[in-house]
Design a protein around this motif. Structure first.
Motif, mmCIF file in Angstrom:
data_model
loop_
_atom_site.group_PDB
_atom_site.id
_atom_site.type_symbol
_atom_site.label_atom_id
_atom_site.label_comp_id
_atom_site.label_asym_id
_atom_site.label_seq_id
_atom_site.Cartn_x
_atom_site.Cartn_y
_atom_site.Cartn_z
ATOM 1 N N SER A 57 0.162 16.533 -3.143
ATOM 2 C CA SER A 57 -0.861 17.452 -2.645
ATOM 3 C C SER A 57 -1.031 17.192 -1.147
ATOM 4 O O SER A 57 -0.569 16.171 -0.625
ATOM 5 C CB SER A 57 -2.186 17.221 -3.375
ATOM 6 N N GLN A 58 -1.723 18.079 -0.464
ATOM 7 C CA GLN A 58 -1.957 17.893 0.974
ATOM 8 C C GLN A 58 -2.704 16.591 1.244
ATOM 9 O O GLN A 58 -2.388 15.868 2.181
ATOM 10 C CB GLN A 58 -2.726 19.074 1.559
ATOM 11 N N LYS A 59 -3.672 16.296 0.425
ATOM 12 C CA LYS A 59 -4.446 15.063 0.594
ATOM 13 C C LYS A 59 -3.566 13.834 0.381
ATOM 14 O O LYS A 59 -3.643 12.859 1.128
ATOM 15 C CB LYS A 59 -5.617 15.064 -0.379
ATOM 16 N N GLN A 60 -2.706 13.890 -0.630
ATOM 17 C CA GLN A 60 -1.796 12.783 -0.903
ATOM 18 C C GLN A 60 -0.790 12.599 0.233
ATOM 19 O O GLN A 60 -0.454 11.482 0.594
ATOM 20 C CB GLN A 60 -1.083 13.007 -2.234
ATOM 21 N N LYS A 61 -0.334 13.707 0.804
ATOM 22 C CA LYS A 61 0.599 13.622 1.935
ATOM 23 C C LYS A 61 -0.035 12.889 3.107
ATOM 24 O O LYS A 61 0.623 12.093 3.782
ATOM 25 C CB LYS A 61 1.049 15.013 2.373
ATOM 26 N N LEU A 62 -1.311 13.147 3.353
ATOM 27 C CA LEU A 62 -2.001 12.462 4.442
ATOM 28 C C LEU A 62 -2.032 10.951 4.214
ATOM 29 O O LEU A 62 -1.810 10.172 5.140
ATOM 30 C CB LEU A 62 -3.425 12.995 4.594
ATOM 31 N N VAL A 63 -2.307 10.543 2.989
ATOM 32 C CA VAL A 63 -2.384 9.120 2.664
ATOM 33 C C VAL A 63 -1.011 8.477 2.778
ATOM 34 O O VAL A 63 -0.853 7.417 3.391
ATOM 35 C CB VAL A 63 -2.994 8.913 1.258
ATOM 36 N N VAL A 64 0.007 9.106 2.194
ATOM 37 C CA VAL A 64 1.367 8.551 2.227
ATOM 38 C C VAL A 64 1.836 8.429 3.673
ATOM 39 O O VAL A 64 2.367 7.396 4.086
ATOM 40 C CB VAL A 64 2.338 9.416 1.399
ATOM 41 N N ARG A 65 1.635 9.466 4.445
ATOM 42 C CA ARG A 65 2.058 9.464 5.847
ATOM 43 C C ARG A 65 1.345 8.352 6.620
ATOM 44 O O ARG A 65 1.961 7.618 7.393
ATOM 45 C CB ARG A 65 1.770 10.818 6.466
ATOM 46 N N LYS A 66 0.048 8.201 6.390
ATOM 47 C CA LYS A 66 -0.726 7.159 7.061
ATOM 48 C C LYS A 66 -0.153 5.778 6.763
ATOM 49 O O LYS A 66 0.023 4.959 7.661
ATOM 50 C CB LYS A 66 -2.187 7.233 6.606
ATOM 51 N N LEU A 67 0.158 5.538 5.511
ATOM 52 C CA LEU A 67 0.671 4.233 5.128
ATOM 53 C C LEU A 67 2.088 3.994 5.662
ATOM 54 O O LEU A 67 2.398 2.909 6.147
ATOM 55 C CB LEU A 67 0.637 4.081 3.610
ATOM 56 N N ALA A 84 0.835 -1.200 0.000
ATOM 57 C CA ALA A 84 0.000 0.000 0.000
ATOM 58 C C ALA A 84 0.865 1.244 0.000
ATOM 59 O O ALA A 84 0.599 2.207 -0.707
ATOM 60 C CB ALA A 84 -0.926 0.006 1.211
ATOM 61 N N LEU A 85 1.919 1.206 0.784
ATOM 62 C CA LEU A 85 2.843 2.335 0.805
ATOM 63 C C LEU A 85 3.419 2.574 -0.575
ATOM 64 O O LEU A 85 3.458 3.701 -1.047
ATOM 65 C CB LEU A 85 3.982 2.074 1.782
ATOM 66 N N ALA A 86 3.875 1.542 -1.197
ATOM 67 C CA ALA A 86 4.475 1.687 -2.517
ATOM 68 C C ALA A 86 3.487 2.294 -3.499
ATOM 69 O O ALA A 86 3.835 3.187 -4.271
ATOM 70 C CB ALA A 86 4.963 0.339 -3.022
ATOM 71 N N VAL A 87 2.276 1.809 -3.451
ATOM 72 C CA VAL A 87 1.248 2.321 -4.342
ATOM 73 C C VAL A 87 0.978 3.797 -4.090
ATOM 74 O O VAL A 87 1.038 4.630 -4.984
ATOM 75 C CB VAL A 87 -0.061 1.509 -4.188
ATOM 76 N N VAL A 88 0.713 4.136 -2.863
ATOM 77 C CA VAL A 88 0.350 5.505 -2.540
ATOM 78 C C VAL A 88 1.530 6.452 -2.700
ATOM 79 O O VAL A 88 1.399 7.534 -3.254
ATOM 80 C CB VAL A 88 -0.237 5.597 -1.125
ATOM 81 N N ALA A 89 2.672 6.053 -2.224
ATOM 82 C CA ALA A 89 3.841 6.922 -2.340
ATOM 83 C C ALA A 89 4.179 7.198 -3.788
ATOM 84 O O ALA A 89 4.482 8.328 -4.169
ATOM 85 C CB ALA A 89 5.026 6.297 -1.629
ATOM 86 N N SER A 90 4.113 6.190 -4.577
ATOM 87 C CA SER A 90 4.428 6.370 -5.984
ATOM 88 C C SER A 90 3.408 7.251 -6.681
ATOM 89 O O SER A 90 3.761 8.108 -7.478
ATOM 90 C CB SER A 90 4.484 5.012 -6.681
ATOM 91 N N ILE A 91 2.172 7.025 -6.383
ATOM 92 C CA ILE A 91 1.117 7.844 -6.970
ATOM 93 C C ILE A 91 1.281 9.288 -6.534
ATOM 94 O O ILE A 91 1.178 10.213 -7.321
ATOM 95 C CB ILE A 91 -0.268 7.313 -6.552
ATOM 96 N N SER A 92 1.559 9.477 -5.277
ATOM 97 C CA SER A 92 1.656 10.821 -4.726
ATOM 98 C C SER A 92 2.738 11.642 -5.392
ATOM 99 O O SER A 92 2.579 12.833 -5.629
ATOM 100 C CB SER A 92 1.931 10.740 -3.233
ATOM 101 N N ALA A 93 3.859 11.040 -5.680
ATOM 102 C CA ALA A 93 4.964 11.788 -6.270
ATOM 103 C C ALA A 93 4.588 12.349 -7.632
ATOM 104 O O ALA A 93 5.107 13.377 -8.044
ATOM 105 C CB ALA A 93 6.186 10.883 -6.395
ATOM 106 N N GLN A 94 3.682 11.725 -8.318
ATOM 107 C CA GLN A 94 3.288 12.192 -9.639
ATOM 108 C C GLN A 94 2.342 13.379 -9.569
ATOM 109 O O GLN A 94 2.153 14.086 -10.545
ATOM 110 C CB GLN A 94 2.625 11.064 -10.428
ATOM 111 N N HIS A 95 1.737 13.587 -8.436
ATOM 112 C CA HIS A 95 0.797 14.702 -8.241
ATOM 113 C C HIS A 95 -0.365 14.621 -9.239
ATOM 114 O O HIS A 95 -0.849 15.629 -9.738
ATOM 115 C CB HIS A 95 1.533 16.033 -8.374
ATOM 116 N N TYR A 96 -0.796 13.391 -9.555
ATOM 117 C CA TYR A 96 -1.908 13.189 -10.466
ATOM 118 C C TYR A 96 -3.218 13.483 -9.759
ATOM 119 O O TYR A 96 -3.473 12.979 -8.673
ATOM 120 C CB TYR A 96 -1.965 11.747 -10.970
#
Length: 123
Positions: free
Chosen positions: A76-86, A10-22
């Motif tokens: 994004s702020q929302k993505q940071k929350l998800v990445v941090r959570k994971l 899950a971390l890999a998925v979210v972290a990777s997605i987050s870096a793209q800022h999609y």
């Protein structure tokens, strides 16, 4: 160990997605990914070079180093929350496995302080 692998994926998925800022990932549901052991295991194997990658898996693997090395700077702020959570979830389940992931993508440990600061503060 099985739960840890799921969280790592899950971390890999979210972290990777987050870096793209999609924008399409702004509504990413981390909890649903964490609960799907088959998908998480597949992503884990992909990012750790232990199995094949899907199209998304290849993208995640490509951006994971930047996400970890910049402490999610392009997220994004929302993505940071998800990445941090994971990340915090993975770390809580298995510190050695968490370190294994970090060592793979930051072997010189050049960005650990920034990443740990991000984990504590969310910034």
């Amino acid at each position: 160990m099985r739960n840890w692998i799921l969280c790592l994926c899950a971390l890999a998925v979210v972290a990777s997605i987050s870096a793209q800022h999609y924008n399409r990932y702004d509504n990413f549901n981390a909890d649903s990914i964490i609960q799907n052991e088959r998908i998480l295991l597949a992503y884990y194997k992909c990012v750790m070079d232990k199995g094949p990658c899907t199209k998304d898996g290849k993208n995640f693997k490509r951006v994971l180093p930047e996400t970890l090395s910049t402490a999610c700077a392009r997220c994004s702020q929302k993505q940071k929350l998800v990445v941090r959570k994971l990340l915090l979830g993975i770390r809580a389940k298995s510190e050695p496995r968490f370190m294994e992931l970090l060592d793979k993508y930051d072997p010189e440990r050049a960005n650990r302080d920034a990443l740990y600061h991000f984990l504590v503060t969310g910034n």
